[in-house]
Design a protein around this motif. Structure first.
Motif, short mmCIF file in Angstrom:
data_model
loop_
_atom_site.label_atom_id
_atom_site.label_comp_id
_atom_site.label_asym_id
_atom_site.label_seq_id
_atom_site.Cartn_x
_atom_site.Cartn_y
_atom_site.Cartn_z
N LYS A 195 28.99 -5.02 6.27
CA LYS A 195 27.67 -5.22 6.25
C LYS A 195 27.16 -5.91 7.23
CE LYS A 195 26.77 -5.17 1.28
NZ LYS A 195 26.19 -5.73 0.17
N ILE B 237 26.97 2.44 4.06
CA ILE B 237 27.83 1.29 4.80
C ILE B 237 29.25 1.34 4.47
CG2 ILE B 237 28.31 -1.04 5.37
CD1 ILE B 237 24.96 -1.40 4.79
N PHE C 39 26.55 -3.52 10.24
CA PHE C 39 25.45 -2.75 10.16
C PHE C 39 24.11 -3.52 10.39
CE2 PHE C 39 21.68 -1.48 7.77
CZ PHE C 39 21.62 0.05 7.95
N TRP D 10 31.76 0.73 7.82
CA TRP D 10 31.29 -0.27 8.67
C TRP D 10 31.33 -1.41 7.17
CZ3 TRP D 10 27.03 -0.17 12.52
CH2 TRP D 10 27.07 0.98 13.19
#
Length: 201
Positions: free
Chosen positions: A45, A38, A48, A43
């Motif tokens: 969390k 991630i 995601f 990204w």
């Protein structure tokens, strides 16, 4: 088939896909840190988990997406309709088509590394893909024998194992060299070595 809960932006998906595929290929499912994937993909969390419930869903998405790219534009023949005279030409065309697609989508090399890694209880969709490929190859070898293109002096299951073993070895070789020019010769080499082993003389 594992799909994200929501549609993904293509460029952001590719960042995540390549990062995850690289890590799954090098460390396996159990050895891959979802947090690292991630972070390295850029990204958050929360972003995601908006798309994927967990690492398993991401892993299956990677497998399905890369497999789809590998077969993009490839016409897999209905093997039972291929004549003896067309058998080896058809096999050569199929192997070459996969090689061309793999060169067009170099990220599929990670799928090759995942595919050839030792089997694990964590393989999920990867185990299903291996089974699909193996079953198609079994059908192809057995049909080739029926139409006189494949030798009949060895047991059927041995011919299948010889074919699978040769293709696995050559595909591993090609995957490991996917960034080098000689990888482009792998499809021709693969089909010629399989023919040397199992073609009816």
């Amino acid at each position: 088939m594992a799909r994200p809960a929501q549609p993904l932006d293509r460029s952001r998906e590719d960042d995540l896909l390549r990062t995850a595929a690289r890590d799954f290929a090098s460390a396996g499912y159990a050895g891959t840190s979802l947090n690292n994937v991630i972070t390295e993909a850029g990204w958050g969390k929360s972003s995601f988990y908006h798309y994927f419930a967990n690492k398993r869903r991401l892993h299956d998405h990677v497998v399905h997406t890369l497999a789809a790219r590998l077969v993009d534009g490839v016409r897999v023949p209905d093997i039972e309709k291929v004549s003896g005279a067309e058998f080896w030409v058809t096999m050569a065309e199929l192997v070459e088509a996969f090689g061309k697609t793999a060169r067009s989508h170099p990220e599929t090399g990670y799928l090759g590394e995942m595919f050839h890694a030792p089997a694990s209880d964590d393989d999920g969709s990867l185990a299903e893909l291996r089974e699909q490929v193996e079953q198609w190859l079994r059908r192809a070898v057995r049909h080739g024998r029926r139409v006189g293109a494949v030798r009949d002096d060895l047991p059927d299951d041995l011919l299948v194992e010889l074919t699978l073993g040769t293709l696995r070895t050559l595909d591993r070789w090609a995957v490991r060299r996917r960034l080098h020019p000689e990888a482009a010769d792998a499809p021709h080499l693969s089909i010629q070595l399989v023919r040397d082993l199992i073609e009816r003389r």
